[in-house]
Design an enzyme around this catalytic site. Structure first.
Site, PDB file in Angstrom:
ATOM      1  N   ASP A   1       1.687  19.715   1.173  1.00  0.00           N
ATOM      2  CA  ASP A   1       2.771  19.523   2.132  1.00  0.00           C
ATOM      3  C   ASP A   1       4.103  20.056   1.588  1.00  0.00           C
ATOM      4  O   ASP A   1       5.080  19.333   1.514  1.00  0.00           O
ATOM      5  CB  ASP A   1       2.855  18.017   2.443  1.00  0.00           C
TER       6      ASP A   1
ATOM      7  N   GLU B   1      -3.537  13.349  -5.241  1.00  0.00           N
ATOM      8  CA  GLU B   1      -4.308  13.146  -4.014  1.00  0.00           C
ATOM      9  C   GLU B   1      -5.541  14.027  -3.866  1.00  0.00           C
ATOM     10  O   GLU B   1      -5.795  14.598  -2.801  1.00  0.00           O
ATOM     11  CB  GLU B   1      -3.404  13.290  -2.783  1.00  0.00           C
TER      12      GLU B   1
ATOM     13  N   TYR C   1       1.466   4.561   2.327  1.00  0.00           N
ATOM     14  CA  TYR C   1       2.428   4.658   3.425  1.00  0.00           C
ATOM     15  C   TYR C   1       2.145   3.637   4.526  1.00  0.00           C
ATOM     16  O   TYR C   1       2.067   3.989   5.708  1.00  0.00           O
ATOM     17  CB  TYR C   1       2.406   6.074   4.020  1.00  0.00           C
TER      18      TYR C   1
ATOM     19  N   GLU D   1       4.277   7.093  -4.466  1.00  0.00           N
ATOM     20  CA  GLU D   1       4.895   7.568  -3.216  1.00  0.00           C
ATOM     21  C   GLU D   1       4.907   6.439  -2.196  1.00  0.00           C
ATOM     22  O   GLU D   1       3.878   5.786  -1.979  1.00  0.00           O
ATOM     23  CB  GLU D   1       4.116   8.748  -2.612  1.00  0.00           C
TER      24      GLU D   1
HETATM   25  C1  GCB Z   1       1.644  12.635   0.339  1.00  0.00           C
HETATM   26  C2  GCB Z   1       1.734  13.845  -0.527  1.00  0.00           C
HETATM   27  C3  GCB Z   1       3.091  14.527  -0.422  1.00  0.00           C
HETATM   28  C4  GCB Z   1       3.529  14.565   1.033  1.00  0.00           C
HETATM   29  C5  GCB Z   1       3.671  13.136   1.534  1.00  0.00           C
HETATM   30  C6  GCB Z   1       4.085  13.073   3.014  1.00  0.00           C
HETATM   31  O1  GCB Z   1       0.850  11.762   0.156  1.00  0.00           O
HETATM   32  O2  GCB Z   1       1.448  13.566  -1.873  1.00  0.00           O
HETATM   33  O3  GCB Z   1       2.996  15.805  -0.963  1.00  0.00           O
HETATM   34  O4  GCB Z   1       4.722  15.272   1.209  1.00  0.00           O
HETATM   35  O5  GCB Z   1       2.428  12.497   1.423  1.00  0.00           O
HETATM   36  O6  GCB Z   1       5.263  12.922   3.284  1.00  0.00           O
HETATM   37  O7  GCB Z   1       3.223  13.208   3.855  1.00  0.00           O
END
Ligand code: GCB
Length: 601
Positions: free
Chosen positions: A167, A414, A468, A504
């Site tokens: 991403d 990931e 998330y 994250e």
């Molecule tokens: C993740 C990835 C990261 C993305 C992020 C997102 O899990 O590791 O590279 O930018 O999510 O914001 O989706």
């Protein structure tokens, strides 16, 4: 790859940054037409270092797939004859081939680590040399990060594009400096330092690799910031003991200058190299991560090397701003997501006391149910990917092993670590990583699997999880974040019995968009989202760190879930604070925060 090209009285480095001649090879004819001879009748201007994508008005160049060519004249002084002369390319993203005066002198795979070519024999001394570098940005399943060239045939024609599984925008070009270097014919090729602490004494176990035919002895000197000698030693392997040593501490860095000298039997100085080095220890015991014997709680960010116009290129002003912002907000650490950052960034982290989780470019090894195919050679996988991965870890460690700021290696982000084949694959990568590091730092890899499906986390020293809740899962339902996060974190600990860092957590946020009650994409939701996550982290004594995704907004490929890139930054891409920055500053700068985290029960 040899040492970072610091200049000394025996060493010189010419930085070739500036405007180079440039030709995109849209038809892929450059090699056949011998563009490497450098006799170009026309070319464009291109900045080095820079990504080429966003400096152009040409959409074809922004989205280019394949080779681009760089060329410039280089002057090699006559006085350099008799010494060793080499070119150092700090980053050619993702593959680079170099010609000097029409002769290929090296090629390299992987966009984020330096490589060199010895030109001692081939240089034209006291005159001009034609330097040509071809950079290719194609990602396939033999390189990190992996990707695939896709082709679609239609009645109206065929389209081809670069597919990526990560991403961030696939910026390309010469992202870091290219240098012309001179070292003596008998020279210091590498130095390894292993720090340790005994009471109030700091030790540096030093070893050296040399090259060249002149017999020599080795002399070591460590000096403090005033230039006073604090320890000396001699021989290819020596242990320097510094009494009442000042340690390198997070947020309070102290660096000694280590000097290595090669001296001939007749007492003539052959080569000298100096660099800053910090003394600190790293240890994991039970649920805690210790730096210098004190429990350390990671607070900070996953970052990117990313900014408007220059893309992923080294930019000193931007880096200084980022370090100032990290200090301002109270961050003490960062992960070099999702690739090795510039050596200059690492040197700044060493100097500023920023703790670093140093990550490889293995991002997006997610093959969505097809992992077996890629990870297991016997089942048709390409053994080249694993070979390259191991080589990248070895090169990264060779480059970064002496930085005190690096407290842990991350071998991946990931990957499909819940799929068959990922375990033997990562077992091999982790083993090679542990073997390569003379300092035996902890090793991790960042997972996005679940506590019950992951088959690799027991191989790591720390479980690093990207999660998330309230964003990708149940977007907007912030009341669910704390309870679902707590339940999940507890399951990670129960299953793996290792300390956990949330590497994250984040919510896309459009600066200036306000909504109360909070709604996703608003500044209020970003604050609420972070608060609810923090409630969960504070309730789990085995959680040893929180890295918000992301430090700043960054460019991604175009897609319907990305409005002008990934907007999870706590700062905008221009490095201005969103409201969440002030909330984070309040939490992380609270004088009792670190103590409370260390004493979590
Ligand atoms: C993740 C990835 C990261 C993305 C992020 C997102 O899990 O590791 O590279 O930018 O999510 O914001 O989706």
């Amino acid at each position: 790859m040899s040492l970072y090209p610091f200049e000394t009285e025996t060493r010189e480095a010419k930085d070739l940054s500036g405007i180079w001649n440039f030709r995109p090879d849209s038809k892929g004819v450059g090699r056949k037409e011998k563009w490497h001879l450098g006799q170009w009748s026309e070319s464009q201007m291109m900045a080095v270092p820079s990504s080429y994508n966003d400096v152009s008005q040409d959409v074809a160049l922004r989205d280019h797939v394949g080779d681009v060519w760089y060329q410039r004249p280089v002057f090699v002084p006559a006085s350099w004859k008799g010494d060793r002369v080499y070119l150092r390319v700090d980053a050619a993203c993702h593959r680079g081939t170099v010609w000097l005066n029409g002769k290929e002198i090296t090629s390299h795979k992987g966009g984020y680590l330096p490589f060199e070519a010895d030109i001692t024999e081939s240089a034209n001394y006291g005159g001009e040399n034609k330097l040509v570098i071809c950079v290719n940005n194609i990602l396939d399943y033999t390189i990190l990060p992996p990707g695939e060239i896709k082709t679609e045939k239609h009645a109206w024609g065929t389209i081809t594009w670069q597919d990526i599984q990560h991403d961030f925008f696939n910026y390309a070009g010469l992202h870091r400096p290219v240098r012309l270097c001179r070292v003596p014919a008998t020279y210091i090729a590498d130095i390894t330092t292993v720090p340790s602490v005994q009471g109030t004494t700091g030790s540096l176990k030093c070893s050296i690799e040399t090259s060249g035919s002149t017999p020599h002895t080795v002399e070591w000197t460590a000096r403090d910031h005033t230039g006073n000698t604090v320890a000396t030693g001699s021989g290819a392997n020596a242990t320097l003991k510094i009494l009442k040593a000042r340690l390198w501490e997070p947020g309070n860095a102290y660096l000694y200058t280590l000097e290595a000298k090669l001296v001939s039997k007749a007492g003539v100085l052959l080569d000298v190299y100096r660099f800053p080095v910090g003394i600190r220890t790293v240890q994991i015991k039970g649920k805690r991560f210790y730096i210098n014997g004190k429990p350390f709680y990671f607070k900070g960010f996953g970052k990117h090397e990313d900014a408007s116009i220059r893309g992923k290129a080294l930019d000193h002003a931007l880096n200084v701003k980022d370090f100032n912002l990290m200090r301002w907000i109270g961050a003490n650490s960062a992960r070099t997501s999702h690739y090795p950052y510039s050596e200059e960034f690492m040197q700044m982290a060493d100097r500023d006391g920023l703790v670093v989780i140093d990550e490889s470019p293995a991002v997006g090894l997610q093959f969505f149910g097809k992992t077996t195919k890629f990870f297991i050679p016997e089942k048709g996988g390409n053994p080249e990917l694993l070979r390259h991965h191991i080589e990248v870890m070895q090169d990264l460690i060779r480059r970064d092993k002496n930085y005190a700021c690096v407290v842990m290696w991350s071998v991946q982000n990931e990957a499909g670590t819940d799929e068959e084949g990922s375990r033997p694959y990562f077992q091999a990568v982790i083993e090679a990583t542990r073997k390569a590091d003379p300092c035996k730092r902890p090793v991790t890899g960042v997972v996005c699997t679940t506590p019950t499906t992951d088959i690799t986390c027991d191989l790591y020293d720390v479980v690093c999880v990207n999660r998330y809740h309230g964003w990708y899962w149940h977007p907007g339902r912030w009341t669910m974040i704390a309870p679902s996060m707590i339940a999940e974190l507890k399951a990670w600990y129960k299953n793996f019995k290792k300390p956990v860092i949330i590497t994250e957590y984040g919510a896309d946020t459009v600066e200036g968009l306000h909504m109360d009650p909070p709604v996703i994409f608003s500044e209020e939701y970003q604050i609420k989202f972070l608060d609810c996550n923090h409630e969960a982290f504070d309730a789990c004594d085995f959680v040893i760190g929180e890295h918000v995704w992301n430090f700043a907004d960054f460019a991604t490929k175009q897609g319907i879930t990305r409005v002008n890139g990934n907007r999870k930054g706590v700062f905008t891409r221009e490095r201005q604070p969103k409201s969440a920055a002030f909330a984070l500053k309040k939490r992380w700068s609270d004088p009792s925060f670190d103590e409370r985290m260390a004493a979590k029960k």
